[in-house]
Enzyme design. Structure first.
Site, mmCIF file in Angstrom:
data_model
loop_
_atom_site.group_PDB
_atom_site.id
_atom_site.type_symbol
_atom_site.label_atom_id
_atom_site.label_comp_id
_atom_site.label_asym_id
_atom_site.label_seq_id
_atom_site.Cartn_x
_atom_site.Cartn_y
_atom_site.Cartn_z
ATOM 1 N N PHE A 12 -5.183 2.465 7.905
ATOM 2 C CA PHE A 12 -3.979 2.684 8.723
ATOM 3 C C PHE A 12 -2.922 3.482 7.936
ATOM 4 C CE2 PHE A 12 0.140 0.247 9.535
ATOM 5 C CZ PHE A 12 0.616 1.166 10.459
ATOM 6 N N GLY B 252 -11.369 0.745 7.223
ATOM 7 C CA GLY B 252 -10.933 2.093 7.603
ATOM 8 C C GLY B 252 -11.895 2.719 8.596
ATOM 9 N N LEU C 167 -4.299 2.675 -2.423
ATOM 10 C CA LEU C 167 -4.048 1.860 -1.226
ATOM 11 C C LEU C 167 -5.257 1.022 -0.836
ATOM 12 C CD1 LEU C 167 -1.601 3.785 -1.060
ATOM 13 C CD2 LEU C 167 -1.962 3.934 1.396
ATOM 14 N N TYR D 8 -5.609 -12.419 -1.572
ATOM 15 C CA TYR D 8 -4.799 -11.212 -1.378
ATOM 16 C C TYR D 8 -3.545 -11.267 -2.244
ATOM 17 C CZ TYR D 8 -2.244 -7.624 1.303
ATOM 18 O OH TYR D 8 -1.543 -6.502 1.692
ATOM 19 N N ARG E 38 -3.313 -8.637 13.206
ATOM 20 C CA ARG E 38 -1.905 -8.576 12.818
ATOM 21 C C ARG E 38 -1.043 -8.684 14.080
ATOM 22 N NH1 ARG E 38 -1.616 -4.150 7.917
ATOM 23 N NH2 ARG E 38 -3.559 -3.322 8.725
HETATM 24 P P1 NAD Z 1 -6.174 -0.973 6.111
HETATM 25 O O1 NAD Z 1 -7.103 -2.129 6.081
HETATM 26 O O2 NAD Z 1 -6.025 -0.228 7.388
HETATM 27 O O3 NAD Z 1 -6.547 0.082 4.989
HETATM 28 C C1 NAD Z 1 -7.161 -0.261 3.780
HETATM 29 C C2 NAD Z 1 -8.207 0.789 3.481
HETATM 30 O O4 NAD Z 1 -8.848 0.468 2.219
HETATM 31 C C3 NAD Z 1 -9.326 0.828 4.540
HETATM 32 O O5 NAD Z 1 -9.588 2.161 4.883
HETATM 33 C C4 NAD Z 1 -10.520 0.187 3.816
HETATM 34 O O6 NAD Z 1 -11.752 0.626 4.314
HETATM 35 C C5 NAD Z 1 -10.256 0.603 2.382
HETATM 36 N N1 NAD Z 1 -10.885 -0.274 1.388
HETATM 37 C C6 NAD Z 1 -10.898 -1.629 1.363
HETATM 38 N N2 NAD Z 1 -11.569 -2.055 0.283
HETATM 39 C C7 NAD Z 1 -11.980 -0.952 -0.390
HETATM 40 C C8 NAD Z 1 -12.744 -0.738 -1.575
HETATM 41 N N3 NAD Z 1 -13.200 -1.760 -2.301
HETATM 42 N N4 NAD Z 1 -12.993 0.541 -1.959
HETATM 43 C C9 NAD Z 1 -12.541 1.579 -1.232
HETATM 44 N N5 NAD Z 1 -11.840 1.444 -0.097
HETATM 45 C C10 NAD Z 1 -11.567 0.191 0.321
HETATM 46 O O7 NAD Z 1 -4.761 -1.513 5.613
HETATM 47 P P2 NAD Z 1 -3.353 -0.788 5.538
HETATM 48 O O8 NAD Z 1 -2.415 -1.516 6.410
HETATM 49 O O9 NAD Z 1 -3.498 0.678 5.713
HETATM 50 O O10 NAD Z 1 -2.942 -1.125 4.038
HETATM 51 C C11 NAD Z 1 -3.057 -0.153 3.006
HETATM 52 C C12 NAD Z 1 -2.516 -0.734 1.712
HETATM 53 O O11 NAD Z 1 -1.142 -1.103 1.876
HETATM 54 C C13 NAD Z 1 -3.255 -1.993 1.239
HETATM 55 O O12 NAD Z 1 -3.374 -1.958 -0.156
HETATM 56 C C14 NAD Z 1 -2.326 -3.110 1.662
HETATM 57 O O13 NAD Z 1 -2.463 -4.233 0.836
HETATM 58 C C15 NAD Z 1 -0.965 -2.458 1.533
HETATM 59 N N6 NAD Z 1 0.020 -3.094 2.428
HETATM 60 C C16 NAD Z 1 0.022 -2.853 3.767
HETATM 61 C C17 NAD Z 1 0.951 -3.495 4.573
HETATM 62 C C18 NAD Z 1 1.018 -3.254 6.053
HETATM 63 O O14 NAD Z 1 1.876 -3.867 6.719
HETATM 64 N N7 NAD Z 1 0.234 -2.388 6.635
HETATM 65 C C19 NAD Z 1 1.865 -4.398 4.013
HETATM 66 C C20 NAD Z 1 1.801 -4.642 2.648
HETATM 67 C C21 NAD Z 1 0.892 -3.972 1.853
HETATM 68 N N1 UDP Z 2 1.316 -14.098 14.533
HETATM 69 C C1 UDP Z 2 1.406 -14.620 15.823
HETATM 70 N N2 UDP Z 2 0.457 -14.258 16.723
HETATM 71 C C2 UDP Z 2 -0.568 -13.417 16.432
HETATM 72 C C3 UDP Z 2 -0.645 -12.880 15.123
HETATM 73 C C4 UDP Z 2 0.304 -13.255 14.189
HETATM 74 O O1 UDP Z 2 2.331 -15.379 16.142
HETATM 75 O O2 UDP Z 2 -1.380 -13.132 17.323
HETATM 76 C C5 UDP Z 2 2.342 -14.456 13.539
HETATM 77 C C6 UDP Z 2 1.800 -14.967 12.214
HETATM 78 O O3 UDP Z 2 1.605 -16.360 12.257
HETATM 79 C C7 UDP Z 2 2.904 -14.573 11.258
HETATM 80 C C8 UDP Z 2 3.471 -13.272 11.853
HETATM 81 O O4 UDP Z 2 3.058 -13.269 13.219
HETATM 82 O O5 UDP Z 2 3.929 -15.540 11.260
HETATM 83 C C9 UDP Z 2 2.970 -12.018 11.148
HETATM 84 O O6 UDP Z 2 1.556 -12.084 11.060
HETATM 85 P P1 UDP Z 2 0.655 -10.892 10.498
HETATM 86 O O7 UDP Z 2 -0.737 -11.407 10.425
HETATM 87 O O8 UDP Z 2 0.906 -9.647 11.260
HETATM 88 O O9 UDP Z 2 1.219 -10.594 9.030
HETATM 89 P P2 UDP Z 2 1.697 -11.497 7.804
HETATM 90 O O10 UDP Z 2 3.113 -11.103 7.636
HETATM 91 O O11 UDP Z 2 1.575 -12.945 8.131
HETATM 92 O O12 UDP Z 2 0.817 -11.090 6.696
#
Ligand code: NAD
Ligand code: UDP
Ligand code: UDP
Length: 330
Positions: free
Chosen positions: A22, A47, A82, A154, A195
């Site tokens: 994403f 992904g 990422l 995580y 999510r």
């Molecule tokens: P996502 O799951 O959409 O993307 C993660 C990507 O990493 C995917 O394409 C997946 O296939 C790839 N991947 C997973 N394990 C792998 C491995 N061992 N080798 C190579 N590729 C691998 O998630 P996202 O929301 O795009 O998150 C991206 C990064 O940002 C992550 O590190 C996540 O922890 C961090 N992050 C995201 C959020 C959010 O709200 N989206 C919040 C906090 C942190």
């Molecule tokens: N949540 C919810 N309904 C859903 C999915 C999530 O009420 O269908 C709540 C979850 O319990 C959390 C918040 O929404 O309190 C955010 O959840 P998410 O999994 O998106 O991310 P988090 O911040 O918990 O990693």
């Protein structure tokens, strides 16, 4: 070959691990548009090649299938790490692999950056604060994490990755950049990843019950993906900034308010359905972004309603496409 001197200029060859995810796909798009050569590395666990398909014809872009828990030998000038599943459903489905991805992945990517003299930006997370006792959360807060709970693979994996970043910096003088990303949403979220934003939008568009966990009074702060990507690029391109730096939207909403806003914007007939709160679900979360404002001159610009409207539009098209092709509901 990259070297530290290049760091004073804009990078030209950039590695994005997790680039088909994403956030990664939006980042690749942004970097290619800025004229940089982008190598997207992904094992496609969460992904999707489709997220970067529109970039494939661009000579500045290439994709490599690779798992970052194994060594990687490529030549680049800057690295965004990422790779890691981000949604609780996905990372709890493969908890050991999640920790390996964060820890072994960080060692390999930092080793790569060390050999190349290339800066490494680590995608960390607000989860390093756990279920926080300090509100909003500044970077100085050390967190309140359950080390053996269902989220630990995580949370602790990401905490260890941060440790590695700062040890590589202290021991090898590396340029590291740690972004603590708070809940981010937008087009290309996985419709099945559980999510909250994607769940509520898909449920609302299908007039299915909105699954509210707990009372819905827990809070989150939702950042639109374009704002987040700007923050990541700004952090990479600000020479003095190493972080950790919170990147997220300081607007705080209850999950119930989010549900009501999504129902309102979609004109849905969905009822609200109550479910138990998952284990270790943080009660409140909101970033203190003073550091990002001061060091990166960064703050989010997209209002929740506007970002949700764009995201709803994307999910609406996706669901129509899935229905038309007979794939059925995701
Ligand atoms: P996502 O799951 O959409 O993307 C993660 C990507 O990493 C995917 O394409 C997946 O296939 C790839 N991947 C997973 N394990 C792998 C491995 N061992 N080798 C190579 N590729 C691998 O998630 P996202 O929301 O795009 O998150 C991206 C990064 O940002 C992550 O590190 C996540 O922890 C961090 N992050 C995201 C959020 C959010 O709200 N989206 C919040 C906090 C942190
Ligand atoms: N949540 C919810 N309904 C859903 C999915 C999530 O009420 O269908 C709540 C979850 O319990 C959390 C918040 O929404 O309190 C955010 O959840 P998410 O999994 O998106 O991310 P988090 O911040 O918990 O990693
Ligand atoms: N590594 C890699 N690509 C490189 C350089 C290193 O994948 O270009 C990996 C390699 O697996 C190594 C790890 O990164 O074990 C850590 O590298 P470092 O140089 O810090 O340590 P060492 O090689 O001494 O284990």
């Amino acid at each position: 070959m990259g070297n530290r001197a290049i760091w004073s200029y804009r990078p030209t060859r950039v590695l994005v691990t997790g680039g088909a995810g994403f956030l990664g796909s939006h980042l690749c798009e942004r970097l290619v548009a800025a004229g940089q050569d982008v190598l997207c590395v992904d094992n496609f666990y969460t992904g999707d090649k489709g997220h970067v398909a529109h970039l494939m014809d661009n000579p500045r872009f290439e994709v490599m299938r690779h798992d970052v828990t194994f060594p990687l030998y490529v030549e680049v000038d800057a690295i965004y790490n990422l790779a890691c599943p981000a949604s609780p459903v996905h990372y709890q489905n493969a908890p050991v692999q999640t920790t390996k991805t964060s820890v072994h992945g960080a060692i390999n990517i930092l080793g790569l950056g060390k050999r190349l003299g290339a800066p490494v930006l680590q995608a960390s997370t607000s989860e390093v604060y756990g279920d926080p006792e300090v509100h909003p959360q500044p970077e100085t807060y050390r967190g309140h994490v359950n080390p053996i709970g269902e989220r630990a693979c995580y949370d602790e994996g990401k905490r260890c990755a941060e440790t590695l970043c700062f040890d590589y910096r202290r021991e090898h003088g590396m340029a590291v950049k740690v972004a603590r990303i708070f809940n981010t949403y937008g087009p290309r979220m996985h419709p099945n990843d559980g999510r909250v934003v994607s769940n509520f939008i898909v449920q609302a568009l299908r007039n299915a019950p909105i699954t509210l966990y707990g009372s819905g009074e827990q809070t989150r702060s939702f950042c639109y993906v374009d704002d987040l990507v700007t923050g990541l690029v700004r952090l990479m391109e600000t020479p003095d900034a190493s972080g950790p730096v919170n990147l997220g939207n300081p607007g705080e909403f209850t999950v119930r308010e989010l549900a009501e806003t999504v129902v309102d914007l979609t004109g849905s007939r969905s009822p609200i359905e109550y479910h138990p709160l998952p284990a270790d679900d943080p009660v409140r979360r909101c970033p203190d972004i003073t550091r990002a404002r001061e060091t990166l001159d960064w703050a989010p610009t997209v209002r929740l309603r506007d970002g949700l409207a764009r995201t709803i539009e994307w999910f609406d098209a996706l669901l129509r496409h899935l229905d038309r092709d007979g794939v059925g509901p995701p």
